[in-house]
Design a protein around this motif. Structure first.
Motif, PDB file in Angstrom:
ATOM      1  N   MET A   1       0.826  -1.207   0.000  1.00 29.20           N
ATOM      2  CA  MET A   1       0.000   0.000   0.000  1.00 29.20           C
ATOM      3  C   MET A   1       0.861   1.259   0.000  1.00 29.20           C
ATOM      4  O   MET A   1       0.555   2.233  -0.671  1.00 29.20           O
ATOM      5  N   GLU A   2       1.950   1.216   0.769  1.00 28.08           N
ATOM      6  CA  GLU A   2       2.828   2.384   0.854  1.00 28.08           C
ATOM      7  C   GLU A   2       3.379   2.761  -0.512  1.00 28.08           C
ATOM      8  O   GLU A   2       3.409   3.946  -0.879  1.00 28.08           O
ATOM      9  N   GLN A   3       3.790   1.752  -1.285  1.00 24.13           N
ATOM     10  CA  GLN A   3       4.344   2.030  -2.602  1.00 24.13           C
ATOM     11  C   GLN A   3       3.280   2.604  -3.538  1.00 24.13           C
ATOM     12  O   GLN A   3       3.544   3.530  -4.308  1.00 24.13           O
ATOM     13  N   THR A   4       2.070   2.067  -3.462  1.00 24.76           N
ATOM     14  CA  THR A   4       0.975   2.546  -4.308  1.00 24.76           C
ATOM     15  C   THR A   4       0.646   3.997  -4.008  1.00 24.76           C
ATOM     16  O   THR A   4       0.491   4.827  -4.922  1.00 24.76           O
ATOM     17  N   LEU A   5       0.554   4.327  -2.723  1.00 26.46           N
ATOM     18  CA  LEU A   5       0.254   5.702  -2.333  1.00 26.46           C
ATOM     19  C   LEU A   5       1.391   6.647  -2.724  1.00 26.46           C
ATOM     20  O   LEU A   5       1.143   7.778  -3.159  1.00 26.46           O
ATOM     21  N   ALA A   6       2.624   6.181  -2.560  1.00 24.51           N
ATOM     22  CA  ALA A   6       3.778   7.021  -2.915  1.00 24.51           C
ATOM     23  C   ALA A   6       3.786   7.320  -4.410  1.00 24.51           C
ATOM     24  O   ALA A   6       4.069   8.458  -4.829  1.00 24.51           O
ATOM     25  N   GLU A   7       3.482   6.319  -5.232  1.00 26.37           N
ATOM     26  CA  GLU A   7       3.440   6.521  -6.674  1.00 26.37           C
ATOM     27  C   GLU A   7       2.320   7.485  -7.064  1.00 26.37           C
ATOM     28  O   GLU A   7       2.489   8.329  -7.955  1.00 26.37           O
ATOM     29  N   PHE A   8       1.182   7.345  -6.400  1.00 23.40           N
ATOM     30  CA  PHE A   8       0.050   8.238  -6.666  1.00 23.40           C
ATOM     31  C   PHE A   8       0.421   9.688  -6.353  1.00 23.40           C
ATOM     32  O   PHE A   8       0.155  10.600  -7.140  1.00 23.40           O
TER      33      PHE A   8
ATOM     34  N   GLU B   1      -8.179   7.462   6.207  1.00 18.54           N
ATOM     35  CA  GLU B   1      -7.326   7.678   7.383  1.00 18.54           C
ATOM     36  C   GLU B   1      -5.895   7.227   7.124  1.00 18.54           C
ATOM     37  O   GLU B   1      -4.945   7.887   7.550  1.00 18.54           O
ATOM     38  N   ILE B   2      -5.749   6.087   6.459  1.00 18.54           N
ATOM     39  CA  ILE B   2      -4.417   5.585   6.148  1.00 18.54           C
ATOM     40  C   ILE B   2      -3.694   6.559   5.227  1.00 18.54           C
ATOM     41  O   ILE B   2      -2.507   6.857   5.400  1.00 18.54           O
ATOM     42  N   PHE B   3      -4.408   7.077   4.252  1.00 19.46           N
ATOM     43  CA  PHE B   3      -3.830   8.029   3.312  1.00 19.46           C
ATOM     44  C   PHE B   3      -3.340   9.279   4.039  1.00 19.46           C
ATOM     45  O   PHE B   3      -2.226   9.759   3.808  1.00 19.46           O
ATOM     46  N   MET B   4      -4.180   9.819   4.938  1.00 16.74           N
ATOM     47  CA  MET B   4      -3.784  11.047   5.635  1.00 16.74           C
ATOM     48  C   MET B   4      -2.627  10.800   6.608  1.00 16.74           C
ATOM     49  O   MET B   4      -1.759  11.661   6.776  1.00 16.74           O
ATOM     50  N   THR B   5      -2.628   9.641   7.239  1.00 20.30           N
ATOM     51  CA  THR B   5      -1.505   9.320   8.121  1.00 20.30           C
ATOM     52  C   THR B   5      -0.212   9.216   7.314  1.00 20.30           C
ATOM     53  O   THR B   5       0.848   9.680   7.747  1.00 20.30           O
ATOM     54  N   PHE B   6      -0.315   8.639   6.125  1.00 21.60           N
ATOM     55  CA  PHE B   6       0.852   8.481   5.260  1.00 21.60           C
ATOM     56  C   PHE B   6       1.391   9.833   4.800  1.00 21.60           C
ATOM     57  O   PHE B   6       2.606  10.056   4.811  1.00 21.60           O
ATOM     58  N   ILE B   7       0.497  10.762   4.402  1.00 23.36           N
ATOM     59  CA  ILE B   7       0.991  12.068   3.958  1.00 23.36           C
ATOM     60  C   ILE B   7       1.536  12.875   5.142  1.00 23.36           C
ATOM     61  O   ILE B   7       2.425  13.715   4.969  1.00 23.36           O
ATOM     62  N   GLY B   8       1.036  12.585   6.343  1.00 21.20           N
ATOM     63  CA  GLY B   8       1.634  13.194   7.530  1.00 21.20           C
ATOM     64  C   GLY B   8       3.048  12.693   7.737  1.00 21.20           C
ATOM     65  O   GLY B   8       3.960  13.472   8.067  1.00 21.20           O
ATOM     66  N   TYR B   9       3.242  11.391   7.514  1.00 22.06           N
ATOM     67  CA  TYR B   9       4.580  10.809   7.606  1.00 22.06           C
ATOM     68  C   TYR B   9       5.516  11.416   6.561  1.00 22.06           C
ATOM     69  O   TYR B   9       6.664  11.774   6.862  1.00 22.06           O
ATOM     70  N   LEU B  10       5.039  11.553   5.313  1.00 21.14           N
ATOM     71  CA  LEU B  10       5.866  12.142   4.266  1.00 21.14           C
ATOM     72  C   LEU B  10       6.244  13.587   4.608  1.00 21.14           C
ATOM     73  O   LEU B  10       7.338  14.034   4.276  1.00 21.14           O
ATOM     74  N   SER B  11       5.337  14.285   5.278  1.00 26.08           N
ATOM     75  CA  SER B  11       5.634  15.657   5.712  1.00 26.08           C
ATOM     76  C   SER B  11       6.748  15.669   6.747  1.00 26.08           C
ATOM     77  O   SER B  11       7.611  16.554   6.745  1.00 26.08           O
TER      78      SER B  11
END
Length: 204
Positions: free
Chosen positions: A1-8, A33-43
């Motif tokens: 999932m992480e790779q898919t979201l990162a590519e998106f 929720e997973i998406f927003m947590t992930f973009i928080g991590y990328l931040s």
């Protein structure tokens, strides 16, 4: 999932954040929720700007909830009956959301963000019931502010351990997870307030 979201995100950037959350809030079964947590991590890693990330997420959330409200106002129950199954809006979820509206009123628009399956329906029902846009916006938009800040903030704070949110959501359920978040927030506020009082009452 992480790779898919990162590519998106690498392809669509901040516009992608907005579109993802508009579709997710409007009813497309996406892991909001997973998406927003992930973009928080990328931040936290410096790959995204925290403020632009939050503004984009808030814009998408407000856009999605407003779209749902307008659709509910214009088309009412026939829209849910015709297309609800395609958006995974089941009769059970509809009954649960209707019950919550009867019990808690407009506050469901605020807290409904934290309950998957319910947040997709609260704005539809608010529109169907002809709730005024002013009252709808007061509860729904304030809820969006808190919801986005909560999960982006968790991703930012957890860093590379952001996937813990995913595991907690599945093990505890969204409602229990919300209670834990609110309890932690209150504890943090209480600790801060006590320290402020101690500092204010110290020797002068």
């Amino acid at each position: 999932m992480e790779q898919t979201l990162a590519e998106f995100l690498s392809q669509y950037g901040y516009i992608g954040i907005i579109l993802f959350l508009i579709l997710g809030i409007a009813g497309i079964p996406l892991p909001d929720e997973i998406f927003m947590t992930f973009i928080g991590y990328l931040s936290s890693e410096g790959q995204l700007n925290l403020y632009l990330t939050y503004i984009s997420a808030l814009t998408g959330s407000i856009g999605g909830i407003t779209l749902s409200y307008v659709l509910g106002t214009r088309f009412g129950y026939p829209l849910l009956k015709r297309y609800g199954s395609k958006l995974f809006i089941t009769r059970r979820r509809l009954r649960i959301t209707q019950f919550l509206f009867r019990k808690y009123g407009n506050w469901v628009l605020f807290f409904g963000y934290f309950i998957p399956g319910v947040r997709h329906l609260t704005a539809y029902l608010a529109g169907i019931s002809k709730l005024s846009y002013t009252r709808f916006g007061m509860y729904a938009y304030c809820g969006a502010v808190v919801w986005c800040a909560t999960f982006i903030g968790l991703g930012y704070a957890l860093g590379s351990s952001w996937e813990l949110v995913f595991h907690f959501l599945h093990r505890l359920g969204p409602v229990v997870f919300l209670v834990l978040i609110l309890a932690a927030g209150f504890a943090a506020w209480y600790w801060w307030a006590m320290n402020q009082n101690r500092a204010g009452s110290g020797p002068k």
